[in-house]
Design an enzyme around this catalytic site. Sequence first.
Site, short mmCIF file in Angstrom:
data_model
loop_
_atom_site.label_atom_id
_atom_site.label_comp_id
_atom_site.label_asym_id
_atom_site.label_seq_id
_atom_site.Cartn_x
_atom_site.Cartn_y
_atom_site.Cartn_z
N ASP A 208 0.81 -1.22 0.00
CA ASP A 208 0.00 0.00 0.00
C ASP A 208 0.84 1.27 0.00
O ASP A 208 0.30 2.37 -0.02
CB ASP A 208 -0.94 0.00 1.23
CG ASP A 208 -2.00 1.08 1.17
OD1 ASP A 208 -2.55 1.31 0.08
OD2 ASP A 208 -2.27 1.71 2.21
N SER A 233 -6.80 5.30 -0.25
CA SER A 233 -7.12 4.00 -0.83
C SER A 233 -8.61 3.70 -0.67
O SER A 233 -9.19 3.97 0.39
CB SER A 233 -6.30 2.90 -0.16
OG SER A 233 -4.92 3.14 -0.29
N GLN A 283 -5.32 -1.96 -6.97
CA GLN A 283 -5.84 -1.01 -5.99
C GLN A 283 -6.45 0.19 -6.71
O GLN A 283 -5.90 0.68 -7.69
CB GLN A 283 -4.75 -0.51 -5.05
CG GLN A 283 -5.24 0.44 -3.97
CD GLN A 283 -4.11 0.95 -3.08
OE1 GLN A 283 -3.41 1.89 -3.46
NE2 GLN A 283 -3.93 0.34 -1.93
#
Length: 294
Positions: A208, A233, A283
């Site tokens: 991430d 995110s 993502q």
Amino acid sequence: MSQALQSLLDLLDLEQIEQDIFRGRSRSAVVPRVFGGQVAAQALVAAGRTVPDDRPAHSLHAYFLRPGDPEAPIVYTVDRIRDGRSFTTRRVVAVQHGHPIFHLSASFQTAEEGLDHQYPMPPAPDPATLPTSEDRLRGYTHLDPEVVERFLETRAAVDLRHVEEPPYGDFGDPRDPHSQVWFRTNGKLDGDIDTPLLHVVLATYVSDMTLLDSVLLAHGRGGWAVGDVVGASLDHAMWFHRPFRADEWLLYDQQSPSAHGGRGLGQARIYTQDGRLAITVMQEGVVRVPRGRD
């Protein structure tokens, strides 16, 4: 093992407070909310604690629902959705202040033989030839020194090396929406902690950190570090194809196929240094330009 890595391992070692209920703590992040990679990694730890050791994780799918409060503990509740002959499925909800902030579904599988092929590893320089994050960041005089120190503190457990300049280091002109990062933990993992689940959890944590950078590159934006983009995110998915070690070099090859409607999409493949495709990552995140920075 570095002290920073030990601190990260302590952060990922959840407290069990009831059957299938775990509690995790947070630490300061670069932005004033819980780092998404931490929540995803802790949720995967919670799920893995309810699965036999001979069934490694092969995928996860997650949604970030609310910003996490770094000053409050996070409670992870695990639902044992399925225990099949080959596959085990778990659902995890992370809760703070009475509200869900994160939702994860993870699947685990017993090892078995099958068809085998992979997308080839792209060319990349040897990580030993690249500057460390500290070398790069301390050279960016345009960044607020406080931002640089927070970056270094939050990433101290990971040796992360960009192949080219990250978006906050070289912005203004659009570039190809593709970036590469080598990473490994800052120290070796051994003894009782050296489990397949831990390596998967650590890769989830790191995944991430940089995935949406390629979105910024396409538009010449430096991101939150220079104030020309705000974002967060939205969802995160990972597929774990082959065994790997998080304390050995992994190549994170990332690109962005699309940005539209205030959202940007990142996709990536993670390879071992000897060329095995270990992980695929996807993502989507909010990517907004503040008023006056168009």
